[in-house]
Design a protein around this motif. Sequence first.
Motif, short mmCIF file in Angstrom:
data_model
loop_
_atom_site.label_atom_id
_atom_site.label_comp_id
_atom_site.label_asym_id
_atom_site.label_seq_id
_atom_site.Cartn_x
_atom_site.Cartn_y
_atom_site.Cartn_z
N ALA A 122 0.84 -1.20 0.00
CA ALA A 122 0.00 0.00 0.00
C ALA A 122 0.87 1.25 0.00
CB ALA A 122 -0.92 0.00 1.22
N LEU A 123 1.96 1.24 0.77
CA LEU A 123 2.86 2.37 0.80
C LEU A 123 3.53 2.59 -0.56
CD1 LEU A 123 4.21 4.61 2.44
CD2 LEU A 123 5.95 2.93 3.12
N ALA A 124 3.94 1.50 -1.19
CA ALA A 124 4.57 1.60 -2.51
C ALA A 124 3.58 2.16 -3.54
CB ALA A 124 5.07 0.23 -2.95
N LYS A 125 2.33 1.75 -3.47
CA LYS A 125 1.32 2.27 -4.40
C LYS A 125 1.10 3.76 -4.18
CE LYS A 125 -1.17 -2.05 -5.06
NZ LYS A 125 -2.39 -2.81 -4.83
N LYS A 126 1.06 4.19 -2.92
CA LYS A 126 0.87 5.61 -2.62
C LYS A 126 2.04 6.44 -3.13
CE LYS A 126 -2.03 5.03 1.46
NZ LYS A 126 -2.11 5.19 2.91
N ARG A 127 3.25 5.92 -2.94
CA ARG A 127 4.42 6.64 -3.40
C ARG A 127 4.48 6.70 -4.93
NH1 ARG A 127 9.08 4.56 0.84
NH2 ARG A 127 8.30 5.79 2.60
N PHE A 128 4.11 5.62 -5.58
CA PHE A 128 4.07 5.59 -7.04
C PHE A 128 3.05 6.61 -7.56
CE2 PHE A 128 2.35 3.80 -11.02
CZ PHE A 128 3.50 3.76 -11.77
N LEU A 129 1.89 6.66 -6.94
CA LEU A 129 0.86 7.61 -7.33
C LEU A 129 1.34 9.05 -7.10
CD1 LEU A 129 -2.06 8.14 -8.27
CD2 LEU A 129 -2.73 8.01 -5.88
N ALA A 130 1.98 9.30 -5.98
CA ALA A 130 2.48 10.64 -5.68
C ALA A 130 3.52 11.08 -6.71
CB ALA A 130 3.07 10.67 -4.28
N MET A 131 4.44 10.20 -7.06
CA MET A 131 5.46 10.56 -8.04
C MET A 131 4.84 10.85 -9.40
SD MET A 131 8.65 8.09 -7.01
CE MET A 131 9.30 8.13 -8.64
N ASN A 132 3.86 10.07 -9.80
CA ASN A 132 3.23 10.31 -11.10
C ASN A 132 2.37 11.57 -11.10
OD1 ASN A 132 4.23 8.28 -12.85
ND2 ASN A 132 3.15 6.79 -11.58
N LEU A 133 1.75 11.89 -9.97
CA LEU A 133 0.99 13.14 -9.89
C LEU A 133 1.91 14.35 -9.96
CD1 LEU A 133 -1.77 12.30 -7.26
CD2 LEU A 133 -2.05 12.65 -9.71
N VAL A 134 3.09 14.24 -9.35
CA VAL A 134 4.08 15.32 -9.45
C VAL A 134 4.51 15.50 -10.90
CG1 VAL A 134 6.44 15.95 -8.83
CG2 VAL A 134 4.88 15.14 -7.07
N ARG A 135 4.79 14.39 -11.58
CA ARG A 135 5.18 14.48 -13.00
C ARG A 135 4.06 15.09 -13.84
NH1 ARG A 135 7.60 8.78 -12.63
NH2 ARG A 135 9.79 9.24 -12.35
N LEU A 136 2.83 14.66 -13.61
CA LEU A 136 1.70 15.17 -14.38
C LEU A 136 1.51 16.67 -14.13
CD1 LEU A 136 -0.66 14.54 -16.26
CD2 LEU A 136 -2.03 14.06 -14.23
N SER A 137 1.64 17.09 -12.88
CA SER A 137 1.50 18.52 -12.60
C SER A 137 2.60 19.32 -13.28
CB SER A 137 1.49 18.77 -11.10
OG SER A 137 2.75 18.51 -10.53
N GLY A 138 3.79 18.75 -13.37
CA GLY A 138 4.88 19.42 -14.08
C GLY A 138 4.60 19.58 -15.56
N VAL A 139 4.05 18.55 -16.17
CA VAL A 139 3.71 18.61 -17.59
C VAL A 139 2.61 19.65 -17.83
CG1 VAL A 139 2.70 17.31 -19.51
CG2 VAL A 139 4.47 16.27 -18.10
N VAL A 140 1.62 19.69 -16.96
CA VAL A 140 0.54 20.68 -17.09
C VAL A 140 1.12 22.09 -16.95
CG1 VAL A 140 -1.53 21.58 -15.96
CG2 VAL A 140 -1.30 19.13 -16.36
N MET A 141 2.06 22.26 -16.03
CA MET A 141 2.67 23.57 -15.85
C MET A 141 3.49 23.97 -17.08
SD MET A 141 4.69 25.01 -12.54
CE MET A 141 3.30 24.61 -11.52
N ILE A 142 4.17 23.02 -17.69
CA ILE A 142 4.92 23.30 -18.92
C ILE A 142 3.97 23.73 -20.03
CG2 ILE A 142 6.30 22.27 -20.77
CD1 ILE A 142 7.59 20.50 -18.58
N LEU A 143 2.87 23.02 -20.18
CA LEU A 143 1.90 23.39 -21.22
C LEU A 143 1.30 24.77 -20.97
CD1 LEU A 143 0.11 19.97 -21.76
CD2 LEU A 143 1.77 21.09 -23.26
N LEU A 144 0.98 25.07 -19.73
CA LEU A 144 0.46 26.39 -19.40
C LEU A 144 1.51 27.47 -19.67
CD1 LEU A 144 -1.89 28.00 -18.20
CD2 LEU A 144 -0.88 27.62 -15.95
#
Length: 72
Positions: A8-30
């Motif tokens: 469960a901890l590994a899944k949460k960390r994986f999700l957090a890392m991918n959300l950080v990456r996604l927010s970075g991509v959205v910020m680049i597009l903006l």
Amino acid sequence: MSTPEEDALAKKRFLAMNLVRLSGVVMILLGLLCALDKIDIPGARIIGVIFILIGMIDTFLVPLMLAKRWRS
């Protein structure tokens, strides 16, 4: 073998890392939209460049730092 808590901890960390990456991509597009004057705000080019730089850091460096911190 891993325990359910570790999984469960590994899944949460994986999700957090991918959300950080996604927010970075959205910020680049903006930032690109601002830098190319597609969004009409004062100082859009400067704001766009700042968003692009922050988005690049958010996309490429922050996940590495999180992984390094979680590893230790």
